[in-house]
Design a protein around this motif. Structure first.
Motif, mmCIF file in Angstrom:
data_model
loop_
_atom_site.group_PDB
_atom_site.id
_atom_site.type_symbol
_atom_site.label_atom_id
_atom_site.label_comp_id
_atom_site.label_asym_id
_atom_site.label_seq_id
_atom_site.Cartn_x
_atom_site.Cartn_y
_atom_site.Cartn_z
ATOM 1 N N ILE A 21 0.847 -1.200 0.000
ATOM 2 C CA ILE A 21 0.000 0.000 0.000
ATOM 3 C C ILE A 21 0.879 1.244 0.000
ATOM 4 N N ASP A 22 1.836 1.279 0.904
ATOM 5 C CA ASP A 22 2.722 2.438 1.016
ATOM 6 C C ASP A 22 3.481 2.690 -0.286
ATOM 7 N N PHE A 23 4.019 1.636 -0.885
ATOM 8 C CA PHE A 23 4.781 1.762 -2.131
ATOM 9 C C PHE A 23 3.924 2.361 -3.239
ATOM 10 N N TYR A 24 2.768 1.785 -3.486
ATOM 11 C CA TYR A 24 1.944 2.234 -4.617
ATOM 12 C C TYR A 24 1.318 3.608 -4.387
ATOM 13 N N THR A 25 0.915 3.912 -3.155
ATOM 14 C CA THR A 25 0.290 5.219 -2.912
ATOM 15 C C THR A 25 1.320 6.334 -2.781
ATOM 16 N N THR A 26 2.479 6.027 -2.216
ATOM 17 C CA THR A 26 3.515 7.051 -2.029
ATOM 18 C C THR A 26 4.271 7.356 -3.311
ATOM 19 N N HIS A 27 4.628 6.326 -4.071
ATOM 20 C CA HIS A 27 5.543 6.514 -5.189
ATOM 21 C C HIS A 27 4.903 6.528 -6.571
ATOM 22 N N GLY A 29 1.349 7.120 -7.373
ATOM 23 C CA GLY A 29 0.118 7.860 -7.581
ATOM 24 C C GLY A 29 -1.174 7.062 -7.474
ATOM 25 N N PHE A 30 -1.138 5.895 -6.845
ATOM 26 C CA PHE A 30 -2.356 5.130 -6.621
ATOM 27 C C PHE A 30 -3.079 5.673 -5.392
ATOM 28 N N THR A 31 -4.384 5.427 -5.325
ATOM 29 C CA THR A 31 -5.212 5.791 -4.183
ATOM 30 C C THR A 31 -5.723 4.516 -3.529
ATOM 31 N N ALA A 39 -4.390 -9.196 5.128
ATOM 32 C CA ALA A 39 -4.704 -10.165 4.076
ATOM 33 C C ALA A 39 -4.777 -9.542 2.690
ATOM 34 N N PHE A 40 -5.390 -8.368 2.568
ATOM 35 C CA PHE A 40 -5.728 -7.844 1.247
ATOM 36 C C PHE A 40 -5.899 -6.336 1.295
ATOM 37 N N ALA A 41 -5.624 -5.701 0.166
ATOM 38 C CA ALA A 41 -5.978 -4.307 -0.074
ATOM 39 C C ALA A 41 -6.092 -4.139 -1.582
ATOM 40 N N ASP A 42 -6.743 -3.072 -1.990
ATOM 41 C CA ASP A 42 -6.678 -2.717 -3.404
ATOM 42 C C ASP A 42 -6.468 -1.218 -3.517
ATOM 43 N N VAL A 43 -5.703 -0.867 -4.551
ATOM 44 C CA VAL A 43 -5.382 0.522 -4.845
ATOM 45 C C VAL A 43 -5.795 0.796 -6.281
ATOM 46 N N VAL A 44 -6.093 2.060 -6.553
ATOM 47 C CA VAL A 44 -6.630 2.433 -7.862
ATOM 48 C C VAL A 44 -5.813 3.581 -8.446
ATOM 49 N N ARG A 45 -5.575 3.482 -9.747
ATOM 50 C CA ARG A 45 -4.969 4.578 -10.513
ATOM 51 C C ARG A 45 -5.656 4.571 -11.866
ATOM 52 N N GLY A 46 -6.409 5.624 -12.160
ATOM 53 C CA GLY A 46 -7.160 5.678 -13.415
ATOM 54 C C GLY A 46 -8.084 4.476 -13.498
ATOM 55 N N PRO A 47 -8.078 3.774 -14.638
ATOM 56 C CA PRO A 47 -8.964 2.622 -14.794
ATOM 57 C C PRO A 47 -8.408 1.312 -14.232
ATOM 58 N N LEU A 48 -7.248 1.366 -13.558
ATOM 59 C CA LEU A 48 -6.610 0.156 -13.046
ATOM 60 C C LEU A 48 -6.875 -0.025 -11.559
ATOM 61 N N ARG A 49 -7.426 -1.159 -11.206
ATOM 62 C CA ARG A 49 -7.591 -1.565 -9.804
ATOM 63 C C ARG A 49 -6.557 -2.655 -9.555
ATOM 64 N N ILE A 74 2.502 -4.493 -14.716
ATOM 65 C CA ILE A 74 1.592 -3.401 -15.031
ATOM 66 C C ILE A 74 2.398 -2.362 -15.794
ATOM 67 N N HIS A 75 1.717 -1.603 -16.600
ATOM 68 C CA HIS A 75 2.325 -0.665 -17.545
ATOM 69 C C HIS A 75 1.754 0.714 -17.231
ATOM 70 N N LEU A 76 2.590 1.618 -16.735
ATOM 71 C CA LEU A 76 2.148 2.958 -16.387
ATOM 72 C C LEU A 76 2.788 3.962 -17.328
ATOM 73 N N ILE A 77 1.955 4.752 -17.985
ATOM 74 C CA ILE A 77 2.453 5.761 -18.925
ATOM 75 C C ILE A 77 2.837 7.012 -18.152
#
Length: 126
Positions: A21-27, A29-31, A39-49, A74-77
């Motif tokens: 969670i920390d990696f994707y939200t901090t570095h 731009g995921f929410t 056990a689980f979390a999900d993060v979102v960036r644009g149309p990607l969950r 995953i491929h981030l532009i």
């Protein structure tokens, strides 16, 4: 079946949901969307969950342990690959590859704390 207006989901198996969670939200731009750590979390960036499944999650338990990791990612532009590389290196992250250039653009790979690949891609200008 997923309808066209729903998010597309990709599941990554992770060792530590909090670290992911920390990696994707901090570095990157995921929410944070859902947090059922550890056990689980999900993060979102644009149309990607991005589904982050820890060892205790049903998603991880459904995957045989002997299944080798693939070369999928995953491929981030990004608009400015060099600026992103500098920003992420400044945050203490390291990369899994050097920059690779081709007719479609330039890319570099990094890994999340569990070793899952992320491609940062800057398209070539037309």
């Amino acid at each position: 079946m997923t309808t066209p207006d729903q998010l597309a989901g990709v599941r990554y198996l992770v060792d530590d949901v909090h670290a992911a969670i920390d990696f994707y939200t901090t570095h990157l731009g995921f929410t944070l969307h859902t947090n059922a750590a550890p056990a689980f979390a999900d993060v979102v960036r644009g149309p990607l969950r991005l589904l982050l499944s820890g060892p205790a999650s049903s998603g991880a338990r459904a995957t045989p342990r002997e299944t080798p990791a693939g070369r999928n990612r995953i491929h981030l532009i990004v608009n400015d690959l060099d600026a992103e590389i500098g920003r992420l290196r400044g945050a203490g992250l390291s990369f899994h590859s050097d920059v690779v250039a081709g007719p479609g653009g330039r890319q570099i790979l990094l890994t999340d704390p569990a070793g899952n690949l992320i491609e940062l891609f800057q398209p070539a200008h037309a």
